[in-house]
Write a protein that holds these residues in place. Structure first.
Motif, PDB file in Angstrom:
ATOM      1  N   ALA A 152       0.812  -1.214   0.000  1.00 23.42           N
ATOM      2  CA  ALA A 152       0.000   0.000   0.000  1.00 23.42           C
ATOM      3  C   ALA A 152       0.848   1.267   0.000  1.00 23.42           C
ATOM      4  O   ALA A 152       0.364   2.326  -0.373  1.00 23.42           O
ATOM      5  CB  ALA A 152      -0.930   0.014   1.212  1.00 23.42           C
ATOM      6  N   LYS A 165      -3.868   1.138  -5.718  1.00 20.42           N
ATOM      7  CA  LYS A 165      -5.010   1.426  -4.849  1.00 20.42           C
ATOM      8  C   LYS A 165      -6.173   2.018  -5.645  1.00 20.42           C
ATOM      9  O   LYS A 165      -7.334   1.641  -5.436  1.00 20.42           O
ATOM     10  CB  LYS A 165      -4.593   2.349  -3.704  1.00 20.42           C
ATOM     11  CG  LYS A 165      -3.727   1.638  -2.670  1.00 20.42           C
ATOM     12  CD  LYS A 165      -3.548   2.451  -1.425  1.00 20.42           C
ATOM     13  CE  LYS A 165      -2.409   3.423  -1.598  1.00 20.42           C
ATOM     14  NZ  LYS A 165      -2.049   4.077  -0.325  1.00 20.42           N
ATOM     15  N   VAL A 177      -9.277   0.654  -0.293  1.00 20.64           N
ATOM     16  CA  VAL A 177      -8.369  -0.395   0.155  1.00 20.64           C
ATOM     17  C   VAL A 177      -8.244  -0.354   1.680  1.00 20.64           C
ATOM     18  O   VAL A 177      -8.056   0.717   2.262  1.00 20.64           O
ATOM     19  CB  VAL A 177      -6.982  -0.221  -0.502  1.00 20.64           C
ATOM     20  CG1 VAL A 177      -5.957  -1.155   0.125  1.00 20.64           C
ATOM     21  CG2 VAL A 177      -7.072  -0.451  -2.004  1.00 20.64           C
ATOM     22  N   GLU A 210      -5.935  -0.797   4.490  1.00 22.10           N
ATOM     23  CA  GLU A 210      -4.476  -0.779   4.570  1.00 22.10           C
ATOM     24  C   GLU A 210      -3.957  -0.493   5.972  1.00 22.10           C
ATOM     25  O   GLU A 210      -2.787  -0.172   6.155  1.00 22.10           O
ATOM     26  CB  GLU A 210      -3.904   0.218   3.559  1.00 22.10           C
ATOM     27  CG  GLU A 210      -4.410   1.637   3.716  1.00 22.10           C
ATOM     28  CD  GLU A 210      -3.847   2.571   2.669  1.00 22.10           C
ATOM     29  OE1 GLU A 210      -2.606   2.706   2.590  1.00 22.10           O
ATOM     30  OE2 GLU A 210      -4.645   3.168   1.935  1.00 22.10           O
TER      31      GLU A 210
END
Length: 162
Positions: A14, A27, A38, A40
Motif C-alpha cells: 500500500a 489502490k 483499500v 491498509e
C-alpha cells in the motif's frame, strides 16, 4: 463472478512503489474495480471476522514473507490480521502462493498451513524450474473454483500441478 470484493493490502504494497507499479495506482485500480477503498491499516482489517464483513479471504499473491507470518501466527500487517480475524470465526483463507523460495525456506510454512483448518491453496507449480528451481506460483485461473470449494470446506484438487 458477482462477488463483492473488499481489497486489503499489506503496509508494503500500500505504501511502496515497485517494479510492478506505483502503490497509488494499484489502490486507485482496486477502488475502481471493487467500489471499496483499500483496507491498509490494522484497525481496518481487525473487524473483518468479528463483524462478519467477509465470507472468505483470498491472499493473492501470497509471498514467502506472508506465508511465514501466517504459519507462525503473526498478525502485524493488514493482510495477516485480516486473515487472523476471519479465522476467529472459521471463515476460509484461500492462499495463492507466489514466491521464489517455495521449495526452499517457504516450504515448511506451506506445509504448516496445508495442515491447518480453514486454509486452502490455489493449485500451484514450479513456474521456471530451470532458472528458478525453488520458485512456486499459483495458477490464478483456478482461483474461482478454489474459492468455491473452500466455501464448502474442501480443498480444490489437485493442489500440485505439473
Amino acid at each position: 463472478l458477482g462477488w463483492e470484493v473488499l481489497p486489503v493490502m499489506s503496509f508494503c504494497a500500500a505504501g511502496m512503489d515497485t517494479r510492478f507499479g506505483r502503490a497509488a495506482d494499484w489502490k486507485l485500480e482496486l477502488y475502481r474495480q471493487t467500489g471499496h477503498e483499500v483496507i491498509e491499516t490494522l484497525q481496518g482489517a481487525e473487524p473483518l471476522g468479528p463483524k462478519r464483513l467477509a465470507d472468505a479471504m483470498v491472499i493473492a499473491p501470497c509471498t514467502g514473507t506472508t506465508l511465514a507470518k501466517l504459519a507462525l501466527g503473526l498478525s502485524n500487517t493488514p493482510v495477516t490480521l485480516g486473515a487472523k480475524s476471519l479465522l476467529r470465526v472459521h471463515r476460509p483463507i484461500v492462499v495463492a502462493v507466489s514466491t521464489n523460495d517455495g521449495l526452499g525456506a517457504s516450504a515448511p510454512h506451506i506445509a504448516a498451513l496445508m495442515a491447518r483448518k480453514d486454509f486452502f491453496f490455489v493449485p500451484f507449480a514450479q513456474d521456471d524450474f530451470l532458472k528458478k528451481p525453488t520458485s512456486l506460483k499459483a495458477d490464478l485461473t483456478l482461483l474461482p473454483e478454489t474459492l468455491e470449494q473452500a466455501m464448502h470446506g474442501r480443498q480444490y484438487e489437485p493442489v500440485l500441478l505439473s
